[in-house]
Design a protein around this motif. Structure first.
Motif, PDB file in Angstrom:
ATOM      1  N   GLY A  22      42.104 -21.037  40.500  1.00 44.69           N
ATOM      2  CA  GLY A  22      41.408 -20.892  39.221  1.00 44.69           C
ATOM      3  C   GLY A  22      40.984 -22.201  38.605  1.00 44.69           C
ATOM      4  N   LEU A  23      41.906 -23.164  38.501  1.00 46.81           N
ATOM      5  CA  LEU A  23      41.576 -24.454  37.886  1.00 46.81           C
ATOM      6  C   LEU A  23      40.637 -25.264  38.769  1.00 46.81           C
ATOM      7  N   THR A  24      40.755 -25.103  40.087  1.00 50.64           N
ATOM      8  CA  THR A  24      39.826 -25.795  40.998  1.00 50.64           C
ATOM      9  C   THR A  24      38.400 -25.315  40.760  1.00 50.64           C
ATOM     10  N   ILE A  25      38.244 -23.998  40.615  1.00 54.44           N
ATOM     11  CA  ILE A  25      36.917 -23.426  40.347  1.00 54.44           C
ATOM     12  C   ILE A  25      36.408 -23.887  38.991  1.00 54.44           C
ATOM     13  N   CYS A  26      37.299 -23.925  37.986  1.00 52.40           N
ATOM     14  CA  CYS A  26      36.907 -24.412  36.650  1.00 52.40           C
ATOM     15  C   CYS A  26      36.354 -25.834  36.740  1.00 52.40           C
ATOM     16  N   LYS A  27      37.062 -26.684  37.475  1.00 51.31           N
ATOM     17  CA  LYS A  27      36.626 -28.082  37.621  1.00 51.31           C
ATOM     18  C   LYS A  27      35.247 -28.160  38.274  1.00 51.31           C
ATOM     19  N   GLU A  28      35.024 -27.396  39.337  1.00 48.72           N
ATOM     20  CA  GLU A  28      33.727 -27.406  40.021  1.00 48.72           C
ATOM     21  C   GLU A  28      32.610 -26.923  39.096  1.00 48.72           C
ATOM     22  N   LEU A  29      32.875 -25.873  38.328  1.00 51.26           N
ATOM     23  CA  LEU A  29      31.854 -25.313  37.435  1.00 51.26           C
ATOM     24  C   LEU A  29      31.502 -26.289  36.317  1.00 51.26           C
ATOM     25  N   VAL A  30      32.510 -26.916  35.723  1.00 52.77           N
ATOM     26  CA  VAL A  30      32.259 -27.862  34.624  1.00 52.77           C
ATOM     27  C   VAL A  30      31.496 -29.082  35.139  1.00 52.77           C
TER      28      VAL A  30
END
Length: 452
Positions: A394-402
């Motif tokens: 989840g946090l990995t995806i958040c980082k990529e999206l931001v």
């Protein structure tokens, strides 16, 4: 030769022909006169000079014609043709007009500066460019290089440069070559490579993470099938576990697929202009009920005045995905009755919007903080709140999206004191967004001209 020159040579040949005939008669009668021989020799030399001049004029005409052909080819070629002189007079002796079409820089700019190619390149490529234009690579001549070239308008293109070093003895005296725009080919190769990498990453993730839930599901289903589990209550618990594991499996597959697309730059976004305050109000309203269900005390701090005056260029759905994940984590790791503070602000220079999500939960150990955004990383949590459905992505995806929005995400935390996750996204003026949208439309039209 011109018409006048042709007329002069015709008259000279006629005089020489008539003179030759007349002097032959005189020679028959007056063989003793030495002067006639001298005159004949003179006429012969004049004739030789005329033939030599005709040859020079013909050669000049052929050179002129070849020069015109070369100029037509060079000035209408898509590739850039150049000739670069070394030694004391270092610099471009010739560069074709197509350089302006390719880079936006006119040929005249190159003639005035031997290292004007610096204007087209990133500083990291200067060393390789110097190798090319100083004739260092004489052993591999002709040699081919691929450099990233920047158009005057900032657009990035890929140039394939093929050069041949011209030698005099053992000394390089000049370089000739051409530059070809291979941007379309290079992007296609990069996309193919990204696709392969995406597939490899997905397979790697699948083999790494899917094994555990699948094994668990198979174990319980086998036990139900062969009658190992027979009590009604045990059967119900086993079915609940199978359902939960299946949900986890579905979520994990979706996360894996999304992450592989994000990491290989194949994920599609729908960016649009948004007032920062509109985004803020939308996020708070949409997830306030989830916070209430989690029995948390919600507090908000919103800079209404500034946020109503600034704009973002975002994909609202993807920002909502980031926000939802952070809210879900805050609820998961915070005890009922504790507080949750949401802050929507800007930095001092009003260059970035800041979203802070602060909980008063269990916090994150200092040793874990550098790794929380890495794929599959799970910090140690008490057993009572450890969620088996977490994929660790989840946090990995958040980082990529931001980061795809030109922003950044960070965390500050203390064990037992809670955590604050911060998202920073750039603010744009209305004019800047209009320029970005205009550039995207222009790029899309260049890539798909049939779409108009």
């Amino acid at each position: 030769a011109t018409q006048r020159e042709k007329a002069i040579f015709t008259i000279i040949f006629m005089i020489w022909g008539i003179g030759k005939a007349v002097f032959s008669l005189f020679e028959a009668q007056y063989a003793q006169v030495f002067g006639f021989y001298l005159v004949e020799i003179l006429f012969s030399n004049v004739l030789n000079v005329c033939i030599f001049v005709i040859y020079i004029l013909k050669t000049r005409s052929e050179i002129s014609r070849a020069d015109r052909i070369f100029k037509v080819i060079a000035e209408n070629a898509t590739d850039v043709i150049f000739y670069y002189t070394l030694g004391d007079q270092k610099g471009f002796s010739y560069i074709s007009p197509s350089i302006e079409r390719m880079t936006g820089h006119p040929p005249a700019a190159f003639y005035g500066n031997p290292k004007y190619y610096y204007e087209l390149l990133d500083s990291s490529d200067y060393h390789q460019a110097d190798e090319i234009f100083e004739g260092r690579n004489t052993e591999a001549s002709p040699a081919t290089y691929i450099l990233t070239i920047y158009h005057k308008n900032g657009k990035r293109i890929y140039g394939e440069i093929t050069v041949t070093v011209i030698m005099e003895g053992e000394e390089p005296v000049a370089i000739e070559g051409f530059i070809r725009d291979i941007t379309i080919t290079k992007l296609a190769e990069d996309e193919l490579q990204a696709s392969r990498k995406s597939r490899e990453l997905l397979l790697s993730y699948v083999s790494h993470e899917l094994r555990t839930p699948i094994t668990s599901i198979l174990g319980y289903v086998s036990a139900l099938k062969d009658g190992t589990i027979q009590e009604e209550e045990d059967v119900r618990k086993a079915m609940d576990i199978v359902i939960n594991k299946s949900i986890t499996l579905e979520r994990l597959i979706n996360d894996l697929f999304q992450l592989s697309k994000l990491e290989t730059k194949q994920f599609s976004f729908r960016f649009q202009k948004m007032e920062a305050l509109d985004l803020t109000i939308g996020l708070i309203n949409k997830y306030s009920m989830d916070i209430e269900k989690g029995n948390l005390k919600l507090k908000t701090k919103i800079d209404y005045g500034v946020l109503s005056e600034v704009f973002l260029f975002v994909d609202p759905e993807r920002i909502e995905q980031v926000y939802a994940n952070l809210i879900s984590n805050a609820i998961k790791y915070t005890k009922p009755g504790d507080r949750l503070l949401l802050q929507f602000l800007t930095d001092k220079k009003k260059e970035n919007m800041l979203i802070h999500i602060s909980d008063s939960g269990i916090g994150i150990a200092k040793a874990d903080i550098p790794y929380v955004f890495e794929r599959f990383y799970r910090a140690e949590s008490p057993p009572e709140i450890r969620n088996a459905s977490s994929s660790g992505l989840g946090l990995t995806i958040c980082k990529e999206l931001v980061e795809a929005h030109g922003g950044s995400i960070s965390v500050k935390s203390r064990v037992g004191k809670g955590s604050t996750f911060s998202v920073k996204m750039p603010i744009y003026s209305a004019d800047q967004i209009q320029q970005i949208e205009g550039k995207e439309i222009s790029d899309a039209q260049r890539e798909n001209p049939d779409r108009g």
